[in-house]
Design a protein around this motif. Structure first.
Motif, PDB file in Angstrom:
ATOM      1  N   LEU A  11       1.011  -1.118  -0.018  1.00 37.37           N
ATOM      2  CA  LEU A  11      -0.056  -0.081  -0.110  1.00 37.37           C
ATOM      3  C   LEU A  11       0.849   1.127  -0.129  1.00 37.37           C
ATOM      4  CD1 LEU A  11      -2.946   1.195   0.078  1.00 37.37           C
ATOM      5  CD2 LEU A  11      -2.735   1.066   2.646  1.00 37.37           C
ATOM      6  N   ALA A  12       1.831   1.200   0.648  1.00 32.21           N
ATOM      7  CA  ALA A  12       2.672   2.410   0.730  1.00 32.21           C
ATOM      8  C   ALA A  12       3.526   2.359  -0.668  1.00 32.21           C
ATOM      9  CB  ALA A  12       3.841   2.078   1.999  1.00 32.21           C
ATOM     10  N   ALA A  13       3.761   1.408  -1.375  1.00 29.32           N
ATOM     11  CA  ALA A  13       4.321   1.579  -2.514  1.00 29.32           C
ATOM     12  C   ALA A  13       3.448   2.197  -3.756  1.00 29.32           C
ATOM     13  CB  ALA A  13       4.967   0.176  -3.044  1.00 29.32           C
ATOM     14  N   VAL A  14       2.310   1.862  -3.463  1.00 30.10           N
ATOM     15  CA  VAL A  14       1.353   2.194  -4.529  1.00 30.10           C
ATOM     16  C   VAL A  14       0.644   3.393  -4.230  1.00 30.10           C
ATOM     17  CG1 VAL A  14      -0.985   1.504  -5.603  1.00 30.10           C
ATOM     18  CG2 VAL A  14       0.895  -0.222  -5.021  1.00 30.10           C
ATOM     19  N   LEU A  15       0.306   3.803  -2.933  1.00 33.33           N
ATOM     20  CA  LEU A  15      -0.254   5.204  -2.666  1.00 33.33           C
ATOM     21  C   LEU A  15       0.211   6.461  -3.374  1.00 33.33           C
ATOM     22  CD1 LEU A  15      -2.669   6.468  -0.759  1.00 33.33           C
ATOM     23  CD2 LEU A  15      -0.385   6.640   0.902  1.00 33.33           C
ATOM     24  N   PRO A  16       1.642   6.753  -3.266  1.00 34.52           N
ATOM     25  CA  PRO A  16       2.224   7.895  -3.841  1.00 34.52           C
ATOM     26  C   PRO A  16       1.704   7.939  -5.589  1.00 34.52           C
ATOM     27  CG  PRO A  16       3.760   7.199  -2.315  1.00 34.52           C
ATOM     28  CD  PRO A  16       2.683   6.062  -2.625  1.00 34.52           C
ATOM     29  N   VAL A  17       2.115   6.773  -6.163  1.00 36.49           N
ATOM     30  CA  VAL A  17       1.868   6.779  -7.557  1.00 36.49           C
ATOM     31  C   VAL A  17       0.213   7.204  -7.997  1.00 36.49           C
ATOM     32  CG1 VAL A  17       2.072   5.283  -9.524  1.00 36.49           C
ATOM     33  CG2 VAL A  17       3.620   4.981  -7.923  1.00 36.49           C
ATOM     34  N   VAL A  18      -0.760   6.527  -7.019  1.00 36.89           N
ATOM     35  CA  VAL A  18      -2.091   6.759  -7.437  1.00 36.89           C
ATOM     36  C   VAL A  18      -2.430   8.145  -7.131  1.00 36.89           C
ATOM     37  CG1 VAL A  18      -4.435   6.337  -6.358  1.00 36.89           C
ATOM     38  CG2 VAL A  18      -2.824   4.183  -7.028  1.00 36.89           C
ATOM     39  N   LEU A  19      -1.844   8.717  -6.085  1.00 36.98           N
ATOM     40  CA  LEU A  19      -2.165  10.116  -5.835  1.00 36.98           C
ATOM     41  C   LEU A  19      -1.378  11.125  -6.854  1.00 36.98           C
ATOM     42  CD1 LEU A  19      -2.048  10.565  -1.881  1.00 36.98           C
ATOM     43  CD2 LEU A  19      -4.302  10.786  -3.450  1.00 36.98           C
ATOM     44  N   VAL A  20      -0.108  10.680  -7.335  1.00 31.40           N
ATOM     45  CA  VAL A  20       0.142  11.476  -8.528  1.00 31.40           C
ATOM     46  C   VAL A  20      -0.624  11.486  -9.728  1.00 31.40           C
ATOM     47  CG1 VAL A  20       2.037  11.718 -10.022  1.00 31.40           C
ATOM     48  CG2 VAL A  20       2.535  11.283  -7.623  1.00 31.40           C
ATOM     49  N   LEU A  21      -1.072  10.283 -10.103  1.00 28.17           N
ATOM     50  CA  LEU A  21      -1.733  10.095 -11.196  1.00 28.17           C
ATOM     51  C   LEU A  21      -3.076  10.744 -11.113  1.00 28.17           C
ATOM     52  CD1 LEU A  21      -0.460   6.775 -12.417  1.00 28.17           C
ATOM     53  CD2 LEU A  21       0.278   8.895 -13.311  1.00 28.17           C
ATOM     54  N   ARG A  22      -3.914  10.613 -10.293  1.00 32.24           N
ATOM     55  CA  ARG A  22      -5.362  10.525 -10.085  1.00 32.24           C
ATOM     56  C   ARG A  22      -5.613  11.480  -8.696  1.00 32.24           C
ATOM     57  NH1 ARG A  22      -6.647   9.337 -14.803  1.00 32.24           N
ATOM     58  NH2 ARG A  22      -6.245   7.445 -15.449  1.00 32.24           N
ATOM     59  N   GLY A  23      -4.786  12.083  -8.064  1.00 30.19           N
ATOM     60  CA  GLY A  23      -5.016  13.036  -7.040  1.00 30.19           C
ATOM     61  C   GLY A  23      -5.716  13.983  -7.194  1.00 30.19           C
ATOM     62  N   LYS A  24      -5.798  14.700  -8.224  1.00 26.46           N
ATOM     63  CA  LYS A  24      -6.546  15.875  -8.726  1.00 26.46           C
ATOM     64  C   LYS A  24      -7.983  15.511  -8.956  1.00 26.46           C
ATOM     65  CE  LYS A  24      -3.781  19.571  -9.798  1.00 26.46           C
ATOM     66  NZ  LYS A  24      -3.939  20.998  -9.545  1.00 26.46           N
ATOM     67  N   ARG A  25      -8.143  14.092  -9.424  1.00 29.61           N
ATOM     68  CA  ARG A  25      -9.629  13.671  -9.675  1.00 29.61           C
ATOM     69  C   ARG A  25     -10.174  13.036  -8.518  1.00 29.61           C
ATOM     70  NH1 ARG A  25     -11.129  10.133 -14.671  1.00 29.61           N
ATOM     71  NH2 ARG A  25     -10.727  12.184 -15.485  1.00 29.61           N
ATOM     72  N   LEU A  26      -9.427  12.416  -7.782  1.00 35.39           N
ATOM     73  CA  LEU A  26     -10.049  12.128  -6.316  1.00 35.39           C
ATOM     74  C   LEU A  26     -10.170  13.189  -5.199  1.00 35.39           C
ATOM     75  CD1 LEU A  26      -7.587   9.035  -5.611  1.00 35.39           C
ATOM     76  CD2 LEU A  26     -10.000   8.878  -6.268  1.00 35.39           C
ATOM     77  N   LEU A  27      -9.342  14.277  -5.419  1.00 32.59           N
ATOM     78  CA  LEU A  27      -9.686  15.436  -4.361  1.00 32.59           C
ATOM     79  C   LEU A  27     -10.222  16.578  -5.049  1.00 32.59           C
ATOM     80  CD1 LEU A  27      -6.053  14.927  -2.747  1.00 32.59           C
ATOM     81  CD2 LEU A  27      -8.050  13.921  -1.923  1.00 32.59           C
ATOM     82  N   GLY A  28     -10.417  16.646  -6.155  1.00 33.81           N
ATOM     83  CA  GLY A  28     -11.001  17.858  -6.563  1.00 33.81           C
ATOM     84  C   GLY A  28     -10.185  18.638  -7.557  1.00 33.81           C
ATOM     85  N   GLU A  29     -10.650  19.318  -8.469  1.00 33.25           N
ATOM     86  CA  GLU A  29      -9.646  19.903  -9.415  1.00 33.25           C
ATOM     87  C   GLU A  29      -9.137  21.329  -8.704  1.00 33.25           C
ATOM     88  OE1 GLU A  29      -8.626  19.262 -12.576  1.00 33.25           O
ATOM     89  OE2 GLU A  29      -9.939  17.486 -12.414  1.00 33.25           O
ATOM     90  N   GLN A  30      -9.712  21.832  -7.683  1.00 33.89           N
ATOM     91  CA  GLN A  30      -9.119  22.886  -7.189  1.00 33.89           C
ATOM     92  C   GLN A  30      -7.943  22.592  -6.232  1.00 33.89           C
ATOM     93  OE1 GLN A  30      -9.840  26.196  -7.798  1.00 33.89           O
ATOM     94  NE2 GLN A  30     -11.260  25.199  -9.317  1.00 33.89           N
ATOM     95  N   THR A  31      -7.530  21.169  -6.034  1.00 35.81           N
ATOM     96  CA  THR A  31      -6.526  20.703  -5.120  1.00 35.81           C
ATOM     97  C   THR A  31      -5.154  21.336  -5.709  1.00 35.81           C
ATOM     98  OG1 THR A  31      -8.052  18.993  -4.511  1.00 35.81           O
ATOM     99  CG2 THR A  31      -5.589  18.775  -3.871  1.00 35.81           C
ATOM    100  N   HIS A  32      -4.331  21.831  -5.204  1.00 37.94           N
ATOM    101  CA  HIS A  32      -3.101  22.505  -5.256  1.00 37.94           C
ATOM    102  C   HIS A  32      -2.016  21.130  -5.426  1.00 37.94           C
ATOM    103  CE1 HIS A  32       0.963  24.479  -5.383  1.00 37.94           C
ATOM    104  NE2 HIS A  32       0.181  25.425  -5.864  1.00 37.94           N
ATOM    105  N   GLY A  33      -1.278  21.080  -6.306  1.00 35.84           N
ATOM    106  CA  GLY A  33      -0.161  19.860  -6.615  1.00 35.84           C
ATOM    107  C   GLY A  33       0.593  19.816  -5.283  1.00 35.84           C
TER     108      GLY A  33
END
Length: 81
Positions: A11-33
């Protein structure tokens, strides 16, 4: 116990990659990088701390891993263009 540690590491290995690729979609378009990067770091450090390995700097390991993931995804996106 070892199965839980392996699951936490996966989970620790996959979590950053998922948030990099889909973070804005998961957290909203207004979320800062930077907010997505901080959330990836905190999540990774939290999951690493659940492995039960005492004496390791979980935060430091998480920062390095998130930086490597962000760099790898940036290179991958650049090569894809």
């Amino acid at each position: 116990m070892i199965v839980l540690q392996i699951l936490c590491l996966a989970l620790a290995a996959v979590l950053p990659v998922v948030l990099v690729l889909r973070g804005k979609r998961l957290l909203g378009e207004q979320t800062h990088g930077a907010a997505v990067a901080i959330l990836a770091w905190m999540g990774c450090a939290f999951v690493l701390s659940m492995t039960g390995w005492d004496g390791l700097p979980h935060g430091g390991i998480a920062v390095v891993w998130v930086a490597l993931c962000y760099g790898g995804v940036a290179v991958w996106r650049r090569m894809r263009r």
